[in-house]
Design a protein around this motif. Structure first.
Motif, short mmCIF file in Angstrom:
data_model
loop_
_atom_site.label_atom_id
_atom_site.label_comp_id
_atom_site.label_asym_id
_atom_site.label_seq_id
_atom_site.Cartn_x
_atom_site.Cartn_y
_atom_site.Cartn_z
N GLY A 111 -12.02 6.02 -23.89
CA GLY A 111 -12.53 4.98 -24.78
C GLY A 111 -12.37 5.28 -26.26
N ASP A 112 -11.76 6.41 -26.62
CA ASP A 112 -11.54 6.75 -28.02
C ASP A 112 -10.13 6.35 -28.44
N ALA A 113 -9.97 6.11 -29.73
CA ALA A 113 -8.65 5.80 -30.28
C ALA A 113 -7.93 7.11 -30.60
N ALA A 114 -6.61 7.10 -30.49
CA ALA A 114 -5.81 8.30 -30.78
C ALA A 114 -4.92 8.02 -31.99
N LEU A 115 -4.99 8.90 -32.98
CA LEU A 115 -4.13 8.82 -34.15
C LEU A 115 -3.07 9.90 -33.99
N LEU A 116 -1.84 9.48 -33.74
CA LEU A 116 -0.74 10.42 -33.53
C LEU A 116 -0.06 10.66 -34.88
N VAL A 117 -0.04 11.93 -35.31
CA VAL A 117 0.50 12.28 -36.62
C VAL A 117 1.60 13.32 -36.45
N VAL A 118 2.77 13.04 -37.04
CA VAL A 118 3.88 13.99 -37.00
C VAL A 118 4.11 14.48 -38.42
N ARG A 119 4.03 15.80 -38.63
CA ARG A 119 4.29 16.40 -39.93
C ARG A 119 5.80 16.44 -40.18
N ILE A 120 6.20 16.02 -41.37
CA ILE A 120 7.63 15.94 -41.70
C ILE A 120 7.95 16.94 -42.81
N GLN A 121 9.07 17.68 -42.62
CA GLN A 121 9.59 18.56 -43.66
C GLN A 121 11.05 18.20 -43.87
N GLY A 122 11.41 17.89 -45.08
CA GLY A 122 12.81 17.59 -45.38
C GLY A 122 13.24 16.24 -44.83
N LYS A 123 14.37 16.23 -44.10
CA LYS A 123 14.96 14.98 -43.63
C LYS A 123 14.67 14.72 -42.15
N GLU A 124 13.43 14.89 -41.74
CA GLU A 124 13.06 14.72 -40.34
C GLU A 124 12.40 13.37 -40.08
N GLY A 125 12.45 12.45 -41.02
CA GLY A 125 11.77 11.15 -40.90
C GLY A 125 12.18 10.35 -39.68
N GLU A 126 13.49 10.23 -39.45
CA GLU A 126 13.98 9.45 -38.31
C GLU A 126 13.62 10.09 -36.98
N ARG A 127 13.68 11.41 -36.96
CA ARG A 127 13.34 12.16 -35.74
C ARG A 127 11.84 11.98 -35.40
N ALA A 128 11.01 12.02 -36.44
CA ALA A 128 9.57 11.84 -36.26
C ALA A 128 9.26 10.42 -35.77
#
Length: 157
Positions: free
Chosen positions: A105-122
């Protein structure tokens, strides 16, 4: 929730199994009626006089109380952190963790840490997670990539 012999009031306002009003009667009579029909006598609230009581099939009272407790509790937002270079086993572990949160019953906030040019991969990683968790929750917002992180919040179904 007060059940059967624990009801201390001298009189109760009784409601039957099918929701019919049985009127005000002494508690002993109501208990005898409950035993006769092999059901539980459940007091819904003590705020009025005489207290309203219902006849409920055995076992239904407990499930009803659990449902009321679940609805009463406000959902919390729990954060799950990931990295774009996550291994398959770690991905499965995080997915199972998110499943447990959402089914609880809880909400999940999924967070991906990005370093450099990893935006598309994240973003691809979050899209895969959202797809895998579709049976347990739905995204509140789209995937947001900003600065050093990409995030998406999943609300339980």
């Amino acid at each position: 929730m007060i059940m059967n012999e624990k009801i201390k009031a001298s009189e109760v306002r009784l409601t039957g199994l099918n929701g019919e009003d049985l009127g005000i009667m002494p508690t002993k009579e109501a208990l005898a009626l409950a035993k006769k029909h092999k059901v539980d006598l459940v007091c819904t609230t003590l705020m009025s006089s005489p207290p309203p009581c219902r006849l409920i099939r055995a076992g239904e009272a407990k499930t009803e109380a659990q449902q009321a407790r679940k609805q009463e509790r406000a959902p919390k937002v729990k954060e799950i952190r990931l990295t774009p270079q996550i291994e398959d086993h770690d991905y499965e572990t995080k997915r199972q963790q998110a499943e447990r949160l959402l089914s609880g019953g809880d909400a999940a906030l999924l967070v991906v840490r990005i370093q450099g040019k990893e935006g598309e991969r994240a973003k691809a990683l979050l899209e895969a997670l959202v797809k895998d968790l579709r049976a347990f929750g739905r995204p509140k917002t789209g995937i947001q990539v900003s600065g050093k992180q990409a995030a998406v919040q999943l609300d339980p179904l």
